[in-house]
Design a protein around this motif. Sequence first.
Motif, PDB file in Angstrom:
ATOM      1  N   ASP A   1      39.143 -34.338 -32.123  1.00 18.61           N
ATOM      2  CA  ASP A   1      40.467 -34.250 -32.727  1.00 18.61           C
ATOM      3  C   ASP A   1      41.467 -35.199 -32.085  1.00 18.61           C
ATOM      4  O   ASP A   1      41.712 -35.140 -30.885  1.00 18.61           O
ATOM      5  N   GLY A   2      42.017 -36.081 -32.903  1.00 19.14           N
ATOM      6  CA  GLY A   2      43.042 -36.999 -32.450  1.00 19.14           C
ATOM      7  C   GLY A   2      42.541 -38.253 -31.761  1.00 19.14           C
ATOM      8  O   GLY A   2      43.316 -39.152 -31.487  1.00 19.14           O
ATOM      9  N   TRP A   3      41.255 -38.322 -31.478  1.00 20.66           N
ATOM     10  CA  TRP A   3      40.673 -39.464 -30.754  1.00 20.66           C
ATOM     11  C   TRP A   3      39.732 -40.235 -31.655  1.00 20.66           C
ATOM     12  O   TRP A   3      39.020 -39.660 -32.473  1.00 20.66           O
ATOM     13  N   VAL A   4      39.709 -41.554 -31.491  1.00 20.59           N
ATOM     14  CA  VAL A   4      38.779 -42.398 -32.229  1.00 20.59           C
ATOM     15  C   VAL A   4      38.001 -43.279 -31.258  1.00 20.59           C
ATOM     16  O   VAL A   4      38.438 -43.542 -30.147  1.00 20.59           O
ATOM     17  N   SER A   5      36.851 -43.731 -31.725  1.00 18.64           N
ATOM     18  CA  SER A   5      35.973 -44.575 -30.923  1.00 18.64           C
ATOM     19  C   SER A   5      36.453 -46.026 -30.952  1.00 18.64           C
ATOM     20  O   SER A   5      37.317 -46.395 -31.742  1.00 18.64           O
ATOM     21  N   PRO A   6      35.873 -46.873 -30.101  1.00 18.09           N
ATOM     22  CA  PRO A   6      36.289 -48.278 -30.037  1.00 18.09           C
ATOM     23  C   PRO A   6      36.120 -49.035 -31.347  1.00 18.09           C
ATOM     24  O   PRO A   6      36.800 -50.029 -31.568  1.00 18.09           O
ATOM     25  N   GLN A   7      35.230 -48.580 -32.226  1.00 19.13           N
ATOM     26  CA  GLN A   7      35.042 -49.262 -33.512  1.00 19.13           C
ATOM     27  C   GLN A   7      36.312 -49.233 -34.354  1.00 19.13           C
ATOM     28  O   GLN A   7      36.475 -50.020 -35.267  1.00 19.13           O
ATOM     29  N   ALA A   8      37.237 -48.326 -34.032  1.00 20.83           N
ATOM     30  CA  ALA A   8      38.481 -48.214 -34.792  1.00 20.83           C
ATOM     31  C   ALA A   8      39.564 -49.153 -34.278  1.00 20.83           C
ATOM     32  O   ALA A   8      40.636 -49.229 -34.844  1.00 20.83           O
ATOM     33  N   LEU A   9      39.258 -49.879 -33.210  1.00 22.99           N
ATOM     34  CA  LEU A   9      40.250 -50.783 -32.624  1.00 22.99           C
ATOM     35  C   LEU A   9      40.012 -52.216 -33.082  1.00 22.99           C
ATOM     36  O   LEU A   9      38.915 -52.573 -33.479  1.00 22.99           O
ATOM     37  N   MET A  10      41.040 -53.017 -33.004  1.00 25.04           N
ATOM     38  CA  MET A  10      40.946 -54.424 -33.376  1.00 25.04           C
ATOM     39  C   MET A  10      40.914 -55.248 -32.087  1.00 25.04           C
ATOM     40  O   MET A  10      41.964 -55.590 -31.540  1.00 25.04           O
ATOM     41  N   PRO A  11      39.711 -55.570 -31.583  1.00 26.18           N
ATOM     42  CA  PRO A  11      39.588 -56.207 -30.268  1.00 26.18           C
ATOM     43  C   PRO A  11      40.200 -57.592 -30.160  1.00 26.18           C
ATOM     44  O   PRO A  11      40.514 -58.039 -29.059  1.00 26.18           O
ATOM     45  N   GLU A  12      40.418 -58.272 -31.285  1.00 31.12           N
ATOM     46  CA  GLU A  12      41.007 -59.605 -31.202  1.00 31.12           C
ATOM     47  C   GLU A  12      42.408 -59.563 -30.596  1.00 31.12           C
ATOM     48  O   GLU A  12      42.869 -60.544 -30.023  1.00 31.12           O
TER      49      GLU A  12
ATOM     50  N   ALA B   1      38.628 -44.171 -21.157  1.00 29.06           N
ATOM     51  CA  ALA B   1      37.335 -44.855 -21.267  1.00 29.06           C
ATOM     52  C   ALA B   1      37.438 -45.778 -22.480  1.00 29.06           C
ATOM     53  O   ALA B   1      38.263 -46.668 -22.493  1.00 29.06           O
ATOM     54  N   ASP B   2      36.651 -45.520 -23.513  1.00 25.92           N
ATOM     55  CA  ASP B   2      36.688 -46.375 -24.697  1.00 25.92           C
ATOM     56  C   ASP B   2      37.373 -45.724 -25.890  1.00 25.92           C
ATOM     57  O   ASP B   2      37.548 -46.363 -26.918  1.00 25.92           O
ATOM     58  N   ASN B   3      37.726 -44.465 -25.789  1.00 22.97           N
ATOM     59  CA  ASN B   3      38.311 -43.753 -26.922  1.00 22.97           C
ATOM     60  C   ASN B   3      39.829 -43.747 -26.832  1.00 22.97           C
ATOM     61  O   ASN B   3      40.388 -43.684 -25.742  1.00 22.97           O
ATOM     62  N   CYS B   4      40.484 -43.825 -28.007  1.00 26.28           N
ATOM     63  CA  CYS B   4      41.943 -43.883 -28.031  1.00 26.28           C
ATOM     64  C   CYS B   4      42.527 -42.760 -28.883  1.00 26.28           C
ATOM     65  O   CYS B   4      41.970 -42.391 -29.918  1.00 26.28           O
ATOM     66  N   LEU B   5      43.661 -42.273 -28.433  1.00 28.74           N
ATOM     67  CA  LEU B   5      44.371 -41.182 -29.085  1.00 28.74           C
ATOM     68  C   LEU B   5      45.290 -41.736 -30.161  1.00 28.74           C
ATOM     69  O   LEU B   5      46.054 -42.668 -29.910  1.00 28.74           O
ATOM     70  N   TYR B   6      45.219 -41.163 -31.381  1.00 31.73           N
ATOM     71  CA  TYR B   6      46.131 -41.594 -32.439  1.00 31.73           C
ATOM     72  C   TYR B   6      47.004 -40.454 -32.949  1.00 31.73           C
ATOM     73  O   TYR B   6      47.990 -40.677 -33.637  1.00 31.73           O
ATOM     74  N   GLU B   7      46.645 -39.214 -32.621  1.00 37.13           N
ATOM     75  CA  GLU B   7      47.480 -38.075 -32.974  1.00 37.13           C
ATOM     76  C   GLU B   7      47.289 -36.975 -31.948  1.00 37.13           C
ATOM     77  O   GLU B   7      46.276 -36.919 -31.267  1.00 37.13           O
ATOM     78  N   LYS B   8      48.307 -36.142 -31.821  1.00 31.82           N
ATOM     79  CA  LYS B   8      48.252 -35.052 -30.850  1.00 31.82           C
ATOM     80  C   LYS B   8      48.862 -33.818 -31.501  1.00 31.82           C
ATOM     81  O   LYS B   8      49.996 -33.882 -31.989  1.00 31.82           O
ATOM     82  N   ASP B   9      48.103 -32.741 -31.516  1.00 26.87           N
ATOM     83  CA  ASP B   9      48.572 -31.485 -32.118  1.00 26.87           C
ATOM     84  C   ASP B   9      49.012 -31.678 -33.565  1.00 26.87           C
ATOM     85  O   ASP B   9      49.995 -31.097 -34.006  1.00 26.87           O
TER      86      ASP B   9
ATOM     87  N   PHE C   1      31.960 -37.907 -44.828  1.00 19.24           N
ATOM     88  CA  PHE C   1      30.652 -37.973 -45.484  1.00 19.24           C
ATOM     89  C   PHE C   1      30.186 -39.418 -45.650  1.00 19.24           C
ATOM     90  O   PHE C   1      29.024 -39.739 -45.436  1.00 19.24           O
ATOM     91  N   PHE C   2      31.110 -40.302 -46.003  1.00 21.41           N
ATOM     92  CA  PHE C   2      30.766 -41.709 -46.214  1.00 21.41           C
ATOM     93  C   PHE C   2      30.860 -42.546 -44.934  1.00 21.41           C
ATOM     94  O   PHE C   2      30.755 -43.762 -44.970  1.00 21.41           O
ATOM     95  N   GLY C   3      31.070 -41.890 -43.815  1.00 21.24           N
ATOM     96  CA  GLY C   3      31.095 -42.592 -42.534  1.00 21.24           C
ATOM     97  C   GLY C   3      32.308 -43.476 -42.344  1.00 21.24           C
ATOM     98  O   GLY C   3      32.235 -44.482 -41.649  1.00 21.24           O
ATOM     99  N   LEU C   4      33.408 -43.115 -42.960  1.00 21.15           N
ATOM    100  CA  LEU C   4      34.621 -43.919 -42.848  1.00 21.15           C
ATOM    101  C   LEU C   4      35.546 -43.419 -41.742  1.00 21.15           C
ATOM    102  O   LEU C   4      36.686 -43.832 -41.649  1.00 21.15           O
ATOM    103  N   SER C   5      35.033 -42.530 -40.925  1.00 20.32           N
ATOM    104  CA  SER C   5      35.835 -41.971 -39.843  1.00 20.32           C
ATOM    105  C   SER C   5      35.251 -42.399 -38.510  1.00 20.32           C
ATOM    106  O   SER C   5      34.051 -42.339 -38.294  1.00 20.32           O
ATOM    107  N   TYR C   6      36.125 -42.818 -37.618  1.00 16.14           N
ATOM    108  CA  TYR C   6      35.695 -43.194 -36.275  1.00 16.14           C
ATOM    109  C   TYR C   6      36.010 -42.090 -35.275  1.00 16.14           C
ATOM    110  O   TYR C   6      35.996 -42.307 -34.090  1.00 16.14           O
TER     111      TYR C   6
END
Length: 124
Positions: free
Chosen positions: A40-51, A81-89, A31-36
Amino acid sequence: VLVGDVPRFDFNPMERVISDGFVARRFLRDFFGLSYKVKDGWVSPQALMPEYDKVGEIVRRIAEEDERIAYYDLKQVFCEADNCLYEKDGKPIFLDQHHLSAFGSRQVEWSDVEFSSPHMRTPS
Protein backbone atom coordinates in the motif's frame (compact mmCIF):
# COMPACT_ATOMS: atom_id res chain seq x y z
CA VAL A 1 21.80 24.26 0.93
CA LEU A 2 21.09 22.45 -2.30
CA VAL A 3 17.88 20.39 -2.35
CA GLY A 4 17.73 17.30 -4.54
CA ASP A 5 14.66 16.28 -6.49
CA VAL A 6 11.83 13.97 -5.50
CA PRO A 7 11.37 10.66 -7.33
CA ARG A 8 9.80 10.98 -10.79
CA PHE A 9 7.11 8.42 -11.60
CA ASP A 10 6.01 7.09 -14.98
CA PHE A 11 2.38 7.36 -13.84
CA ASN A 12 0.32 10.08 -12.20
CA PRO A 13 0.17 9.29 -8.46
CA MET A 14 -2.85 11.56 -7.89
CA GLU A 15 -4.83 9.69 -10.55
CA ARG A 16 -3.65 6.38 -9.07
CA VAL A 17 -4.91 7.29 -5.60
CA ILE A 18 -8.27 8.33 -7.05
CA SER A 19 -8.59 5.21 -9.21
CA ASP A 20 -7.67 2.99 -6.25
CA GLY A 21 -11.03 4.06 -4.83
CA PHE A 22 -12.80 2.27 -7.72
CA VAL A 23 -12.67 -1.46 -7.10
CA ALA A 24 -13.26 -2.46 -10.74
CA ARG A 25 -10.60 -0.09 -12.05
CA ARG A 26 -8.07 -1.27 -9.44
CA PHE A 27 -8.86 -4.93 -10.26
CA LEU A 28 -8.39 -4.43 -14.01
CA ARG A 29 -5.15 -2.51 -13.57
CA ASP A 30 -3.75 -5.22 -11.30
CA PHE A 31 -5.11 -8.04 -13.50
CA PHE A 32 -3.38 -6.67 -16.61
CA GLY A 33 -0.13 -6.04 -14.73
CA LEU A 34 -0.35 -2.28 -14.99
CA SER A 35 0.44 -1.78 -11.33
CA TYR A 36 3.92 -1.48 -9.89
CA LYS A 37 2.60 -1.62 -6.36
CA VAL A 38 4.65 -3.62 -3.90
CA LYS A 39 2.51 -2.70 -0.89
CA ASP A 40 0.00 0.00 0.00
CA GLY A 41 1.32 3.35 -1.12
CA TRP A 42 4.66 1.97 -2.36
CA VAL A 43 5.78 1.17 -5.89
CA SER A 44 8.74 -0.72 -7.29
CA PRO A 45 11.62 0.83 -9.26
CA GLN A 46 9.89 -0.02 -12.55
CA ALA A 47 7.50 2.85 -11.78
CA LEU A 48 10.32 5.40 -11.74
CA MET A 49 11.84 7.28 -14.64
CA PRO A 50 15.59 6.62 -14.21
CA GLU A 51 16.66 9.10 -16.88
CA TYR A 52 15.92 11.87 -14.39
CA ASP A 53 18.34 10.34 -11.87
CA LYS A 54 21.18 11.54 -14.12
CA VAL A 55 20.30 15.16 -13.40
CA GLY A 56 20.12 14.36 -9.69
CA GLU A 57 23.61 12.86 -9.80
CA ILE A 58 24.98 16.01 -11.43
CA VAL A 59 23.41 18.15 -8.69
CA ARG A 60 24.76 15.83 -6.00
CA ARG A 61 28.28 15.99 -7.52
CA ILE A 62 28.17 19.79 -7.55
CA ALA A 63 27.38 19.74 -3.84
CA GLU A 64 30.13 17.21 -3.11
CA GLU A 65 32.73 19.29 -4.96
CA ASP A 66 32.13 22.42 -2.90
CA GLU A 67 32.46 22.07 0.86
CA ARG A 68 30.32 25.19 1.37
CA ILE A 69 27.27 23.41 -0.12
CA ALA A 70 25.11 21.09 1.95
CA TYR A 71 22.88 18.65 0.04
CA TYR A 72 19.39 17.56 1.16
CA ASP A 73 18.23 14.49 -0.76
CA LEU A 74 14.43 14.45 -1.09
CA LYS A 75 14.50 11.10 -2.86
CA GLN A 76 15.76 9.53 0.38
CA VAL A 77 12.73 10.99 2.16
CA PHE A 78 10.27 9.15 -0.12
CA CYS A 79 12.22 6.03 -1.13
CA GLU A 80 13.47 3.07 0.90
CA ALA A 81 15.89 0.70 -0.80
CA ASP A 82 14.39 0.59 -4.30
CA ASN A 83 10.72 1.22 -3.48
CA CYS A 84 9.15 4.68 -3.39
CA LEU A 85 6.14 6.04 -1.55
CA TYR A 86 3.47 7.82 -3.60
CA GLU A 87 0.59 7.89 -1.11
CA LYS A 88 0.15 7.60 2.63
CA ASP A 89 -3.08 6.69 4.41
CA GLY A 90 -5.00 7.14 1.15
CA LYS A 91 -3.68 10.68 0.66
CA PRO A 92 -1.57 11.50 -2.42
CA ILE A 93 1.96 12.71 -1.76
CA PHE A 94 2.31 13.99 -5.33
CA LEU A 95 0.07 16.16 -7.52
CA ASP A 96 1.49 14.61 -10.67
CA GLN A 97 4.56 12.63 -11.71
CA HIS A 98 7.03 14.81 -9.80
CA HIS A 99 5.42 17.66 -7.84
CA LEU A 100 4.63 17.32 -4.15
CA SER A 101 1.09 17.88 -2.93
CA ALA A 102 0.55 20.05 0.15
CA PHE A 103 0.24 16.81 2.14
CA GLY A 104 3.46 15.52 0.56
CA SER A 105 5.42 18.64 1.40
CA ARG A 106 4.36 18.21 5.03
CA GLN A 107 5.99 14.76 4.99
CA VAL A 108 9.40 16.41 4.58
CA GLU A 109 11.08 17.34 7.83
CA TRP A 110 12.13 20.79 6.65
CA SER A 111 13.41 21.52 10.14
CA ASP A 112 16.08 18.89 9.42
CA VAL A 113 17.54 21.09 6.70
CA GLU A 114 20.67 21.97 8.58
CA PHE A 115 24.18 20.61 8.54
CA SER A 116 23.35 17.92 11.10
CA SER A 117 20.60 16.34 8.95
CA PRO A 118 21.15 12.65 8.13
CA HIS A 119 20.33 13.43 4.47
CA MET A 120 23.10 15.99 4.25
CA ARG A 121 26.81 15.94 3.93
CA THR A 122 28.43 18.12 6.56
CA PRO A 123 30.98 20.50 5.09
CA SER A 124 34.56 20.18 6.39
